[in-house]
Design a protein around this motif. Sequence first.
Motif, PDB file in Angstrom:
ATOM      1  N   ALA A  70      58.658  18.651 147.291  1.00 41.17           N
ATOM      2  CA  ALA A  70      59.377  19.542 147.191  1.00 41.17           C
ATOM      3  C   ALA A  70      60.604  19.000 147.797  1.00 41.17           C
ATOM      4  CB  ALA A  70      58.406  19.727 149.101  1.00 41.17           C
ATOM      5  N   VAL A  71      61.328  17.662 148.262  1.00 42.67           N
ATOM      6  CA  VAL A  71      62.398  17.532 148.318  1.00 42.67           C
ATOM      7  C   VAL A  71      63.310  17.144 147.036  1.00 42.67           C
ATOM      8  CG1 VAL A  71      64.118  15.827 149.070  1.00 42.67           C
ATOM      9  CG2 VAL A  71      62.615  16.152 150.819  1.00 42.67           C
ATOM     10  N   ALA A  72      62.467  17.055 145.924  1.00 42.03           N
ATOM     11  CA  ALA A  72      63.293  17.374 144.610  1.00 42.03           C
ATOM     12  C   ALA A  72      63.110  19.301 144.166  1.00 42.03           C
ATOM     13  CB  ALA A  72      61.902  16.825 143.700  1.00 42.03           C
ATOM     14  N   ARG A  73      62.548  18.950 144.986  1.00 44.31           N
ATOM     15  CA  ARG A  73      62.481  21.144 144.286  1.00 44.31           C
ATOM     16  C   ARG A  73      63.882  21.740 145.779  1.00 44.31           C
ATOM     17  NH1 ARG A  73      62.772  25.276 141.684  1.00 44.31           N
ATOM     18  NH2 ARG A  73      61.519  27.524 142.220  1.00 44.31           N
ATOM     19  N   MET A  74      63.954  20.846 146.535  1.00 41.58           N
ATOM     20  CA  MET A  74      64.750  21.837 147.347  1.00 41.58           C
ATOM     21  C   MET A  74      66.277  20.901 146.794  1.00 41.58           C
ATOM     22  SD  MET A  74      65.947  20.710 151.161  1.00 41.58           S
ATOM     23  CE  MET A  74      66.361  18.892 150.928  1.00 41.58           C
ATOM     24  N   GLU A  75      66.598  19.882 146.242  1.00 38.67           N
ATOM     25  CA  GLU A  75      67.843  19.692 145.530  1.00 38.67           C
ATOM     26  C   GLU A  75      68.114  20.499 144.333  1.00 38.67           C
ATOM     27  OE1 GLU A  75      69.602  17.544 146.334  1.00 38.67           O
ATOM     28  OE2 GLU A  75      68.461  16.781 148.670  1.00 38.67           O
ATOM     29  N   GLU A  76      66.843  20.951 144.038  1.00 31.53           N
ATOM     30  CA  GLU A  76      67.515  22.017 142.158  1.00 31.53           C
ATOM     31  C   GLU A  76      67.425  23.184 142.857  1.00 31.53           C
ATOM     32  OE1 GLU A  76      64.637  23.945 138.758  1.00 31.53           O
ATOM     33  OE2 GLU A  76      63.116  22.014 140.149  1.00 31.53           O
ATOM     34  N   VAL A  77      67.039  23.579 143.842  1.00 36.40           N
ATOM     35  CA  VAL A  77      67.455  25.063 144.160  1.00 36.40           C
ATOM     36  C   VAL A  77      69.295  25.262 144.804  1.00 36.40           C
ATOM     37  CG1 VAL A  77      67.355  27.125 145.873  1.00 36.40           C
ATOM     38  CG2 VAL A  77      65.082  25.528 144.862  1.00 36.40           C
ATOM     39  N   ILE A  78      69.524  23.542 145.756  1.00 37.27           N
ATOM     40  CA  ILE A  78      70.505  23.297 145.769  1.00 37.27           C
ATOM     41  C   ILE A  78      71.509  23.823 144.967  1.00 37.27           C
ATOM     42  CG2 ILE A  78      72.419  21.947 146.664  1.00 37.27           C
ATOM     43  CD1 ILE A  78      69.213  21.884 149.189  1.00 37.27           C
ATOM     44  N   ALA A  79      71.301  22.750 144.240  1.00 43.55           N
ATOM     45  CA  ALA A  79      71.937  22.372 142.951  1.00 43.55           C
ATOM     46  C   ALA A  79      72.184  24.023 141.832  1.00 43.55           C
ATOM     47  CB  ALA A  79      71.355  21.951 141.522  1.00 43.55           C
ATOM     48  N   TRP A  80      70.624  24.874 141.674  1.00 44.18           N
ATOM     49  CA  TRP A  80      71.664  25.909 141.410  1.00 44.18           C
ATOM     50  C   TRP A  80      72.449  27.634 141.791  1.00 44.18           C
ATOM     51  CZ3 TRP A  80      71.201  30.986 141.731  1.00 44.18           C
ATOM     52  CH2 TRP A  80      70.372  32.034 140.627  1.00 44.18           C
ATOM     53  N   VAL A  81      72.963  26.930 143.390  1.00 42.94           N
ATOM     54  CA  VAL A  81      73.270  27.640 143.664  1.00 42.94           C
ATOM     55  C   VAL A  81      74.270  27.088 143.797  1.00 42.94           C
ATOM     56  CG1 VAL A  81      73.956  28.242 146.605  1.00 42.94           C
ATOM     57  CG2 VAL A  81      71.030  28.846 145.750  1.00 42.94           C
ATOM     58  N   THR A  82      74.803  25.941 144.158  1.00 39.36           N
ATOM     59  CA  THR A  82      76.184  25.118 144.480  1.00 39.36           C
ATOM     60  C   THR A  82      77.169  26.412 142.939  1.00 39.36           C
ATOM     61  OG1 THR A  82      75.641  23.429 145.457  1.00 39.36           O
ATOM     62  CG2 THR A  82      77.465  23.073 144.352  1.00 39.36           C
ATOM     63  N   ALA A  83      75.689  25.624 141.629  1.00 40.21           N
ATOM     64  CA  ALA A  83      76.752  26.032 140.356  1.00 40.21           C
ATOM     65  C   ALA A  83      76.837  27.560 139.864  1.00 40.21           C
ATOM     66  CB  ALA A  83      75.610  25.806 139.071  1.00 40.21           C
ATOM     67  N   ALA A  84      75.912  28.305 140.615  1.00 43.11           N
ATOM     68  CA  ALA A  84      75.813  29.919 140.873  1.00 43.11           C
ATOM     69  C   ALA A  84      76.813  30.388 141.128  1.00 43.11           C
ATOM     70  CB  ALA A  84      74.658  30.645 140.494  1.00 43.11           C
ATOM     71  N   GLY A  85      77.269  29.944 142.205  1.00 43.85           N
ATOM     72  CA  GLY A  85      78.067  30.283 143.792  1.00 43.85           C
ATOM     73  C   GLY A  85      77.734  31.599 143.718  1.00 43.85           C
ATOM     74  N   GLY A 123      68.808  20.000 154.744  1.00 45.51           N
ATOM     75  CA  GLY A 123      69.702  19.622 153.358  1.00 45.51           C
ATOM     76  C   GLY A 123      70.321  21.125 152.622  1.00 45.51           C
ATOM     77  N   LEU A 124      69.774  22.517 153.641  1.00 50.06           N
ATOM     78  CA  LEU A 124      69.883  23.538 153.230  1.00 50.06           C
ATOM     79  C   LEU A 124      70.902  23.672 154.123  1.00 50.06           C
ATOM     80  CD1 LEU A 124      66.350  25.099 153.236  1.00 50.06           C
ATOM     81  CD2 LEU A 124      67.976  24.952 151.414  1.00 50.06           C
ATOM     82  N   ALA A 125      71.516  23.166 155.316  1.00 50.53           N
ATOM     83  CA  ALA A 125      72.990  23.449 155.420  1.00 50.53           C
ATOM     84  C   ALA A 125      73.937  23.813 154.080  1.00 50.53           C
ATOM     85  CB  ALA A 125      72.950  22.438 156.526  1.00 50.53           C
TER      86      ALA A 125
END
Length: 217
Positions: A70-85, A123-125
Amino acid sequence: MSPIMDRLLRKAPYPEWVLMHRLGLGRDRIAALVRTPPATVGYHLRVARRQEPSFKAAHRAAGAAPSAAAVARMEEVIAWVTAAGRLPRGRSDDQAERSMEAWIRQRRSEAAAGTLHPSYRDGLARIPGWDTNARKAADEARWHARLAELRRYRAEGNVWPRHQKYATEQEHTLGVWIHVQRQKFREGTLSPDKAAQLDTEVPGWLQGRSRGRASRR
């Protein structure tokens, strides 16, 4: 009923059992540890819930620690948002993006209910505005993406972009954006936090070009 049990019931809620439940232990587990009938522990927990409405939510959050996956999934989502803006869209043609939007929506619901686990919260902060309504969150992500683009634009040696008499579409887009930030600042509607970020990331943003000639970096 024994004198000890009667005394415990009259003093409900028993602090030790309340703390154990707050940390994620269920009624039966507490009863087994303290060698007390589950019904007695349940009575104390019901009293605690009546006294503190957020008590149940705290228990649920503590007992729902995310797994490594679940934490890995969160990191995946955060990385996507960061890259996409931006935040993922629920109506996207991309199934993976729709899945991430649903994941964030679930975390947002948990945050509103007070049951979001601290691991997710911390994490989502890193995603500004993720827990607000979708439109506001998208606006926040877009603002930070524009700031990053303007920083790169200036770092490449370009003068301040214009919103009129522009040479490229990129200059026009950035020129309109920074023009709006200047207007908001002068009207007192730009948040101090955003003004501080502009000062740090793109110094001189408020003055822009010198009148009558192109300014140098």
